[in-house]
Scaffold this motif. Structure first.
Motif, PDB file in Angstrom:
ATOM      1  N   GLY A 247      92.756  56.498 -55.227  1.00  0.00           N
ATOM      2  CA  GLY A 247      92.984  55.178 -54.564  1.00  0.00           C
ATOM      3  C   GLY A 247      94.402  54.986 -54.387  1.00  0.00           C
ATOM      4  O   GLY A 247      94.670  53.989 -53.263  1.00  0.00           O
ATOM      5  N   TRP A 248      95.382  55.490 -54.763  1.00  0.00           N
ATOM      6  CA  TRP A 248      96.729  55.272 -54.418  1.00  0.00           C
ATOM      7  C   TRP A 248      96.754  55.576 -52.678  1.00  0.00           C
ATOM      8  O   TRP A 248      97.253  54.673 -52.131  1.00  0.00           O
ATOM      9  N   THR A 249      96.334  56.707 -52.478  1.00  0.00           N
ATOM     10  CA  THR A 249      96.309  57.276 -50.889  1.00  0.00           C
ATOM     11  C   THR A 249      95.513  56.331 -50.263  1.00  0.00           C
ATOM     12  O   THR A 249      95.863  56.060 -49.166  1.00  0.00           O
ATOM     13  N   LEU A 250      94.356  56.205 -50.800  1.00  0.00           N
ATOM     14  CA  LEU A 250      93.419  55.290 -49.906  1.00  0.00           C
ATOM     15  C   LEU A 250      94.054  53.731 -49.629  1.00  0.00           C
ATOM     16  O   LEU A 250      93.991  53.269 -48.402  1.00  0.00           O
ATOM     17  N   TRP A 251      94.689  53.125 -50.369  1.00  0.00           N
ATOM     18  CA  TRP A 251      95.580  51.902 -50.376  1.00  0.00           C
ATOM     19  C   TRP A 251      96.421  52.160 -49.366  1.00  0.00           C
ATOM     20  O   TRP A 251      96.698  51.096 -48.516  1.00  0.00           O
ATOM     21  N   VAL A 252      97.086  53.259 -49.244  1.00  0.00           N
ATOM     22  CA  VAL A 252      98.148  53.306 -48.355  1.00  0.00           C
ATOM     23  C   VAL A 252      97.457  53.095 -46.881  1.00  0.00           C
ATOM     24  O   VAL A 252      97.964  52.657 -46.014  1.00  0.00           O
ATOM     25  N   PHE A 253      96.355  53.746 -46.791  1.00  0.00           N
ATOM     26  CA  PHE A 253      95.734  53.844 -45.268  1.00  0.00           C
ATOM     27  C   PHE A 253      95.248  52.505 -45.173  1.00  0.00           C
ATOM     28  O   PHE A 253      95.535  51.876 -44.040  1.00  0.00           O
ATOM     29  N   LEU A 254      94.408  51.735 -46.200  1.00  0.00           N
ATOM     30  CA  LEU A 254      93.993  50.348 -45.831  1.00  0.00           C
ATOM     31  C   LEU A 254      94.965  49.245 -45.536  1.00  0.00           C
ATOM     32  O   LEU A 254      94.770  48.269 -44.938  1.00  0.00           O
ATOM     33  N   THR A 255      96.287  49.646 -46.150  1.00  0.00           N
ATOM     34  CA  THR A 255      97.177  48.521 -46.034  1.00  0.00           C
ATOM     35  C   THR A 255      98.373  48.740 -45.104  1.00  0.00           C
ATOM     36  O   THR A 255      98.669  47.826 -44.283  1.00  0.00           O
ATOM     37  N   TRP A 256      98.836  49.934 -45.101  1.00  0.00           N
ATOM     38  CA  TRP A 256     100.139  50.215 -44.359  1.00  0.00           C
ATOM     39  C   TRP A 256     100.310  50.828 -42.860  1.00  0.00           C
ATOM     40  O   TRP A 256     100.994  50.941 -42.217  1.00  0.00           O
ATOM     41  N   ILE A 257      98.767  51.546 -42.700  1.00  0.00           N
ATOM     42  CA  ILE A 257      98.901  52.220 -41.500  1.00  0.00           C
ATOM     43  C   ILE A 257      99.137  51.195 -40.240  1.00  0.00           C
ATOM     44  O   ILE A 257      99.736  51.677 -39.221  1.00  0.00           O
ATOM     45  N   PRO A 258      98.563  50.126 -40.232  1.00  0.00           N
ATOM     46  CA  PRO A 258      98.832  49.247 -38.697  1.00  0.00           C
ATOM     47  C   PRO A 258     100.239  48.884 -38.758  1.00  0.00           C
ATOM     48  O   PRO A 258     101.004  49.031 -37.754  1.00  0.00           O
ATOM     49  N   THR A 259     100.940  48.639 -39.894  1.00  0.00           N
ATOM     50  CA  THR A 259     102.354  48.339 -39.835  1.00  0.00           C
ATOM     51  C   THR A 259     103.270  49.507 -39.379  1.00  0.00           C
ATOM     52  O   THR A 259     104.043  49.525 -39.045  1.00  0.00           O
ATOM     53  N   PHE A 260     102.723  50.740 -40.256  1.00  0.00           N
ATOM     54  CA  PHE A 260     103.460  52.038 -39.875  1.00  0.00           C
ATOM     55  C   PHE A 260     103.342  52.412 -38.337  1.00  0.00           C
ATOM     56  O   PHE A 260     104.603  52.598 -37.710  1.00  0.00           O
ATOM     57  N   LEU A 261     102.314  52.147 -37.912  1.00  0.00           N
ATOM     58  CA  LEU A 261     102.135  52.401 -36.330  1.00  0.00           C
ATOM     59  C   LEU A 261     103.010  51.548 -35.607  1.00  0.00           C
ATOM     60  O   LEU A 261     103.742  51.937 -34.586  1.00  0.00           O
ATOM     61  N   SER A 262     102.837  50.096 -35.798  1.00  0.00           N
ATOM     62  CA  SER A 262     103.714  49.260 -35.302  1.00  0.00           C
ATOM     63  C   SER A 262     105.250  49.542 -35.339  1.00  0.00           C
ATOM     64  O   SER A 262     106.050  49.350 -34.425  1.00  0.00           O
ATOM     65  N   ASP A 263     105.841  49.596 -36.900  1.00  0.00           N
ATOM     66  CA  ASP A 263     107.008  49.909 -37.040  1.00  0.00           C
ATOM     67  C   ASP A 263     107.765  51.131 -36.227  1.00  0.00           C
ATOM     68  O   ASP A 263     108.842  51.016 -35.635  1.00  0.00           O
ATOM     69  N   LEU A 267     104.366  49.664 -31.279  1.00  0.00           N
ATOM     70  CA  LEU A 267     103.101  49.469 -30.581  1.00  0.00           C
ATOM     71  C   LEU A 267     102.584  47.830 -30.388  1.00  0.00           C
ATOM     72  O   LEU A 267     102.912  47.120 -31.630  1.00  0.00           O
ATOM     73  N   GLU A 268     102.095  47.299 -29.511  1.00  0.00           N
ATOM     74  CA  GLU A 268     101.542  46.023 -29.793  1.00  0.00           C
ATOM     75  C   GLU A 268     100.150  46.009 -30.577  1.00  0.00           C
ATOM     76  O   GLU A 268      99.563  47.006 -30.591  1.00  0.00           O
ATOM     77  N   ILE A 269      99.598  44.996 -30.921  1.00  0.00           N
ATOM     78  CA  ILE A 269      98.355  44.970 -31.727  1.00  0.00           C
ATOM     79  C   ILE A 269      97.250  45.712 -31.004  1.00  0.00           C
ATOM     80  O   ILE A 269      96.369  46.375 -31.486  1.00  0.00           O
ATOM     81  N   SER A 270      97.463  45.434 -29.875  1.00  0.00           N
ATOM     82  CA  SER A 270      95.955  46.003 -28.852  1.00  0.00           C
ATOM     83  C   SER A 270      96.091  47.427 -29.065  1.00  0.00           C
ATOM     84  O   SER A 270      95.093  48.075 -29.032  1.00  0.00           O
ATOM     85  N   ALA A 271      97.350  48.088 -29.236  1.00  0.00           N
ATOM     86  CA  ALA A 271      97.357  49.478 -29.116  1.00  0.00           C
ATOM     87  C   ALA A 271      97.217  50.169 -30.499  1.00  0.00           C
ATOM     88  O   ALA A 271      96.558  50.942 -30.694  1.00  0.00           O
ATOM     89  N   PHE A 272      98.015  49.514 -31.463  1.00  0.00           N
ATOM     90  CA  PHE A 272      98.033  49.981 -32.869  1.00  0.00           C
ATOM     91  C   PHE A 272      96.491  49.756 -33.476  1.00  0.00           C
ATOM     92  O   PHE A 272      96.129  50.472 -34.339  1.00  0.00           O
ATOM     93  N   ALA A 273      96.005  48.742 -32.981  1.00  0.00           N
ATOM     94  CA  ALA A 273      94.369  48.406 -33.700  1.00  0.00           C
ATOM     95  C   ALA A 273      93.621  49.626 -33.206  1.00  0.00           C
ATOM     96  O   ALA A 273      92.712  50.229 -34.068  1.00  0.00           O
ATOM     97  N   TRP A 274      93.609  50.252 -32.012  1.00  0.00           N
ATOM     98  CA  TRP A 274      92.881  51.290 -31.565  1.00  0.00           C
ATOM     99  C   TRP A 274      93.274  52.609 -32.205  1.00  0.00           C
ATOM    100  O   TRP A 274      92.475  53.314 -32.607  1.00  0.00           O
ATOM    101  N   PHE A 275      94.669  52.828 -32.461  1.00  0.00           N
ATOM    102  CA  PHE A 275      94.975  53.957 -33.218  1.00  0.00           C
ATOM    103  C   PHE A 275      94.555  54.010 -34.686  1.00  0.00           C
ATOM    104  O   PHE A 275      94.140  54.873 -35.469  1.00  0.00           O
ATOM    105  N   THR A 276      94.590  52.665 -35.421  1.00  0.00           N
ATOM    106  CA  THR A 276      94.127  52.632 -36.642  1.00  0.00           C
ATOM    107  C   THR A 276      92.682  52.747 -36.881  1.00  0.00           C
ATOM    108  O   THR A 276      92.183  53.563 -37.584  1.00  0.00           O
ATOM    109  N   THR A 277      91.932  52.421 -35.920  1.00  0.00           N
ATOM    110  CA  THR A 277      90.326  52.416 -35.735  1.00  0.00           C
ATOM    111  C   THR A 277      90.127  54.274 -35.652  1.00  0.00           C
ATOM    112  O   THR A 277      89.306  54.612 -36.298  1.00  0.00           O
ATOM    113  N   ALA A 278      91.044  54.688 -34.887  1.00  0.00           N
ATOM    114  CA  ALA A 278      90.557  56.221 -34.732  1.00  0.00           C
ATOM    115  C   ALA A 278      90.925  57.087 -36.089  1.00  0.00           C
ATOM    116  O   ALA A 278      90.230  57.787 -36.300  1.00  0.00           O
TER     117      ALA A 278
END
Length: 443
Positions: A247-263, A267-278
């Motif tokens: 669960g610790w690692t799953l919450w990392v994926f569910l919570t922080w991956i969009p912010t990680f890719l953006s920071d 990346l703009e939201i249109s870009a990091f949304a696609w990477f997060t979905t992938a």
């Protein structure tokens, strides 16, 4: 391997042409909606923090607001479904979490957002234990892993769709629209569930004698002796620890991956949304594969204890190895995305097996047992976003990812040594000690 185990059927009982297939489809929809509801905030988080002036630490507290009641009420949520039945329980749960999602969209600052997430966690705490109770009544025992794999694949599909849906809503009318839309979807599902589902398979219109004969024994799905708390804790507590590491690692994926890719990659939201979905789509595959793999081992003569344990170790170990590149500074976007996707695939091999173990171990108390197990995930949800957000603010991303790798290693060790065994009550006598699949194989 025992002789009885060797006689286990080579293939599982079918879903096609059975009412249980419809039940499983309804639950898949609920799992997908629930994860859209709980993770849409992750994609909207950069916009919410900008509007409300929140730090990453504040954002971690908001995310953890969901997990606090979710962790504390898991076992209670499981007993609710056993007492009132999953039909009524899931109807009330989805209506309440629809209200919580609507409230999120109406939030005006940190505290209203925090309160909305508390209510969402309170309502969703009972959702998966209640669904597991429904499955224990409607799913043949040799298909526990498959059923849990399919519904959790649907949950990961919800994860994967959420970034795109939220990005689309933001483009149309801002981040609040995403929460209004999912609130309506949640309440609609609850109404459909109440109309179509029946707690007792015998009461379902059109069910055949053949299908009833394929389901768990009536004593398992129709009676609920007092919960043997001590015996249950002994079998499930190690699984709860493994669930914490997962669960610790799953919450990392569910919570922080969009912010990680953006920071990290601007990346703009249109870009990091696609990477997060992938990245999250890899989990859809992992959930299904994990459930099928352990069930296949059982069908070929293995016992459930070995099958679940083996897949858990492979999943946790594989996720750890694939996450290691992110501990090193300066990875390219391609390397980071591939590492995250592979890590998430391996991590999700575990999910179906973690949820199948309570069904294997305590079929008469599967709601309570699964709630007990999932308390580990809930506690991780409280701790992981706060600690991860705190460390990001102070050290960057490498140390938090390194801690995740260490927890995955610890969970893998416990998964390898634990030995969950079936608990049943027969004619008022508590029986503990026969591995789950060995007893099933003798039926």
């Amino acid at each position: 391997m025992t002789t009885a185990a060797a006689a286990a059927p080579a293939t599982g009982t079918p879903f096609r042409g059975r009412i249980r297939g419809r039940v499983l489809l309804l639950l898949c929809c609920m799992y997908a909606i629930s994860y859209i509801d709980r993770t849409n905030i992750s994609t909207a988080l950069p916009h919410i923090t900008d509007e409300f002036g929140l730090s990453d630490t504040d954002a971690g507290f908001v995310i953890s607001a969901f997990a606090l009641p979710y962790a504390l009420l898991q076992v209670f949520g499981g007993t609710i479904s056993e007492r009132f039945g999953p039909r009524r329980a899931l109807f009330v749960i989805t209506v309440v979490w629809g209200v919580a999602t609507l409230w999120t969209g109406l939030s005006t600052g940190f505290w209203t957002l925090f309160a909305a997430r508390l209510l969402l966690g309170l309502s969703e705490a009972a959702a998966f234990p209640s669904a597991t109770q429904a499955m224990s009544r409607w799913i043949p025992r040799d298909r526990n892993g498959f059923a849990q794999g399919i519904v959790h694949s649907a949950a990961r599909l919800g994860n994967a769709l959420a970034p795109l849906l939220v990005a689309y809503c933001i483009a149309i009318s801002g981040w609040r629209l995403a929460f209004f839309a999912t609130a309506v979807l949640s309440v609609t599902w609850g109404i459909v569930w109440f109309v179509l589902f029946r707690d007792r398979p015998e009461d379902a219109r059109g069910i055949t004698k053949v299908e009833l004969a394929e389901l768990p024994p009536v004593a398992t799905r129709a009676t609920r002796p007092p919960v043997p708390w001590r015996a249950l804790a002994k079998q499930i507590l190690p699984v709860s620890f493994v669930d914490f590491g997962y669960g610790w690692t799953l919450w990392v994926f569910l919570t922080w991956i969009p912010t990680f890719l953006s920071d990290q990659y601007d990346l703009e939201i249109s870009a990091f949304a696609w990477f997060t979905t992938a990245v999250l789509l890899a989990g859809v595959v992992g959930d299904t594969v994990g459930g099928l793999l352990s069930d296949r081992i059982i069908h070929r003569g293995g016992d459930a204890r070995h099958a679940r344990r083996l897949v858990l170790v492979i999943g946790l170990g594989g996720s750890l190895v694939c996450l290691l590149p992110l501990v090193v500074v300066g990875q390219s976007l391609t390397v980071a995305t591939v590492s995250l996707a592979l890590s998430f695939f391996f991590l999700e091999l575990c999910n179906a097996n973690l949820w199948a173990i309570p069904m294997d171990v305590a079929p008469q108390w599967s709601g309570t047992a699964s709630g007990f197990m999932n308390t580990g995930f809930g506690v991780a949800g409280v701790v992981s976003p706060i600690v991860f957000g705190f460390l990001i603010d102070r050290t960057g991303w490498q140390l938090p990812f390194g801690i995740s790798c260490a927890l995955l290693a610890g969970a893998a060790v416990v998964a390898w040594v634990m030995k969950p065994q079936r608990i049943t009550v027969t004619d008022g006598v508590l029986e503990v000690g026969v591995p789950a699949a060995e007893r099933d194989a003798t039926r």
